[in-house]
Scaffold this active site. Structure first.
Site, PDB file in Angstrom:
ATOM      1  N   ASP A  38      31.869 -44.471 -10.406  1.00  0.00           N
ATOM      2  CA  ASP A  38      32.664 -44.502  -9.177  1.00  0.00           C
ATOM      3  C   ASP A  38      33.853 -45.441  -9.330  1.00  0.00           C
ATOM      4  O   ASP A  38      33.836 -46.362 -10.150  1.00  0.00           O
ATOM      5  CB  ASP A  38      31.805 -44.954  -7.993  1.00  0.00           C
ATOM      6  N   LYS A  59      36.013 -42.834  -5.642  1.00  0.00           N
ATOM      7  CA  LYS A  59      35.751 -42.747  -4.196  1.00  0.00           C
ATOM      8  C   LYS A  59      36.298 -44.014  -3.565  1.00  0.00           C
ATOM      9  O   LYS A  59      35.620 -45.043  -3.516  1.00  0.00           O
ATOM     10  CB  LYS A  59      34.248 -42.612  -3.908  1.00  0.00           C
ATOM     11  N   MET A 172      31.930 -50.457   5.548  1.00  0.00           N
ATOM     12  CA  MET A 172      33.010 -49.504   5.843  1.00  0.00           C
ATOM     13  C   MET A 172      33.509 -49.637   7.279  1.00  0.00           C
ATOM     14  O   MET A 172      33.797 -48.654   7.949  1.00  0.00           O
ATOM     15  CB  MET A 172      32.538 -48.066   5.555  1.00  0.00           C
TER      16      MET A 172
END
Length: 251
Positions: A38, A59, A172
């Site tokens: 990633d 990502k 997030m």
């Protein structure tokens, strides 16, 4: 006929500092034929897998990334070639890393999968702030790990989460800091300690220590970069000081 498929390892690379890799992760990486990495993982991790083909599947927030279905089909393709596949994720693969989807997909396709845990960013953020996420003196008897970014774009029930009395580790949530703060303020006082740690454990790390009432404004003023982890709760008292002063940025 015996299954000749290879194996997929879901490996947590931790929050960024490669010294936080586990010994098991280093051992598995050394045996990997293919490394599927990633974007948030330090590319230097490839040095632990000297014979592996490296495939990057980025990502990053706000950026175009490889579709999840493509990544899963990629793992299946290499495993069906009999290869040992190391699927490397930032943090811990079982914490908001879509590991559940990947495990189910691989099992459905008859492919063996095993998980190697990594340090999740909430723990790295707390270590950076030198605070405990649980603390008897402040009544913080637990930690709630929650994402502010749901698949259907709906918001968690912030008031209910706040009322639970645990330390909140919010993943997030930087881009929704105003929404997060407003939701939590329905059940928590504005003076509740809060902190934001961006790029935890890396050279780019930045820390913002504040209160819940000032969280959104201070994030904007400090221009905190992603990825960032938001921590909220009484256990952070020692990070903000007894008098709960106005926010102070710590570089």
């Amino acid at each position: 006929m015996e299954n000749a498929y290879g194996k997929v390892w879901l490996i947590g690379a931790g929050p960024g500092d490669l010294e936080l890799l586990t010994l098991k992760a280093v051992r598995v990486l050394a045996s990997a034929d293919v490394l599927i990495v990633d974007a948030l993982v330090d590319p230097e991790i490839a040095s632990f897998a000297p014979r592996a083909r490296v495939v990057t599947t980025g990502k990053r927030a706000g950026c175009r990334s490889a579709p999840q279905d493509f990544i899963q089909r990629l793992m299946r393709r290499y495993a069906r070639q009999g290869k040992t596949v190391a699927r490397v994720k930032g943090g811990d693969p079982l914490m908001f890393g879509r590991a559940g989807e990947e495990i189910a997909y691989l099992f459905d396709n008859g492919i063996e999968v095993e998980v190697v845990n990594g340090v999740t960013s909430a723990l790295a953020a707390a270590a950076s702030l030198t605070v405990s996420l649980t603390h008897r003196d402040f009544g913080a008897s637990g930690v709630t790990f929650v994402t502010a970014h749901r698949q259907d774009h709906s918001a968690p029930d912030w008031a209910t989460l706040a009322a639970a009395g645990t330390t909140l580790a919010i993943y997030m949530g930087l881009g929704r800091a105003c929404e997060v703060a407003d939701g939590l303020l329905a059940a928590l006082p504005a003076s509740t300690p809060a902190a934001v740690v961006a790029c935890a454990s890396t050279r780019a790390e930045r820390r913002l220590v504040t209160t819940l009432g000032q969280l959104a404004d201070d994030c904007r003023a400090a221009k905190m970069p992603a990825p960032a982890l938001i921590l909220v709760g009484a256990a952070l008292e020692s990070a903000v000081g007894d008098s709960l002063p106005a926010a102070r940025a710590v570089a």
